[in-house]
Design a protein around this motif. Structure first.
Motif, PDB file in Angstrom:
ATOM      1  N   LEU A 112     -19.890 -17.481  -5.273  1.00  0.00           N
ATOM      2  CA  LEU A 112     -21.127 -18.253  -5.192  1.00  0.00           C
ATOM      3  C   LEU A 112     -20.894 -19.735  -4.930  1.00  0.00           C
ATOM      4  CD1 LEU A 112     -23.114 -16.556  -8.094  1.00  0.00           C
ATOM      5  CD2 LEU A 112     -23.224 -16.084  -5.651  1.00  0.00           C
ATOM      6  N   LEU A 113     -19.708 -20.210  -5.218  1.00  0.00           N
ATOM      7  CA  LEU A 113     -19.414 -21.622  -5.016  1.00  0.00           C
ATOM      8  C   LEU A 113     -19.245 -21.956  -3.529  1.00  0.00           C
ATOM      9  CD1 LEU A 113     -18.919 -24.270  -6.483  1.00  0.00           C
ATOM     10  CD2 LEU A 113     -16.515 -23.660  -6.640  1.00  0.00           C
ATOM     11  N   ARG A 114     -18.814 -20.996  -2.738  1.00  0.00           N
ATOM     12  CA  ARG A 114     -18.539 -21.245  -1.319  1.00  0.00           C
ATOM     13  C   ARG A 114     -19.784 -21.687  -0.534  1.00  0.00           C
ATOM     14  NH1 ARG A 114     -14.436 -17.733   2.227  1.00  0.00           N
ATOM     15  NH2 ARG A 114     -14.404 -19.109   4.008  1.00  0.00           N
ATOM     16  N   SER A 162     -22.838 -26.131   2.027  1.00  0.00           N
ATOM     17  CA  SER A 162     -24.060 -26.932   2.182  1.00  0.00           C
ATOM     18  C   SER A 162     -23.806 -28.408   1.900  1.00  0.00           C
ATOM     19  CB  SER A 162     -25.153 -26.412   1.249  1.00  0.00           C
ATOM     20  OG  SER A 162     -25.470 -25.089   1.564  1.00  0.00           O
ATOM     21  N   ILE A 163     -23.030 -28.677   0.876  1.00  0.00           N
ATOM     22  CA  ILE A 163     -22.692 -30.065   0.559  1.00  0.00           C
ATOM     23  C   ILE A 163     -21.870 -30.680   1.689  1.00  0.00           C
ATOM     24  CG2 ILE A 163     -21.342 -31.532  -1.001  1.00  0.00           C
ATOM     25  CD1 ILE A 163     -22.198 -29.624  -3.272  1.00  0.00           C
ATOM     26  N   GLY A 164     -20.914 -29.941   2.206  1.00  0.00           N
ATOM     27  CA  GLY A 164     -20.093 -30.421   3.314  1.00  0.00           C
ATOM     28  C   GLY A 164     -20.906 -30.673   4.570  1.00  0.00           C
ATOM     29  N   LEU A 165     -21.876 -29.804   4.833  1.00  0.00           N
ATOM     30  CA  LEU A 165     -22.741 -29.989   5.983  1.00  0.00           C
ATOM     31  C   LEU A 165     -23.573 -31.263   5.841  1.00  0.00           C
ATOM     32  CD1 LEU A 165     -23.562 -28.609   8.637  1.00  0.00           C
ATOM     33  CD2 LEU A 165     -25.373 -27.474   7.363  1.00  0.00           C
ATOM     34  N   GLY A 166     -24.082 -31.503   4.649  1.00  0.00           N
ATOM     35  CA  GLY A 166     -24.849 -32.728   4.401  1.00  0.00           C
ATOM     36  C   GLY A 166     -23.997 -33.977   4.563  1.00  0.00           C
TER      37      GLY A 166
END
Length: 77
Positions: free
Chosen positions: A5-7, A12-16
């Protein structure tokens, strides 16, 4: 098989972060704008190459990102 679930959260954080860095680099004057954006593409390609670990199609895409990044930083304006 337990889902990781962390992936998706980290993705999403990396995309932002990527969109934010791209927007900030867009504010730089030339030639720094092209160099910064090209460097980001080259680093993305290098990290994809390391992440691929033997998967040829991902390494092919990573190589394309590295080439585009270097061209964007050095030639394309």
């Amino acid at each position: 098989m337990k889902p990781d679930l962390l992936r998706p959260l980290l993705g999403s954080i990396g995309l932002g972060i990527g969109f934010a860095l791209y927007a900030l680099a867009g504010r730089l004057p030339e030639p720094w704008q092209s160099a910064a954006i090209g460097g980001m593409f080259a680093l993305l390609g290098a990290s994809a190459w390391v992440y691929a670990r033997g998967e040829r199609w991902i390494q092919g895409l990573a190589l394309l990102l590295i080439i585009y990044g270097l061209l964007r930083a050095l030639v394309l304006r």
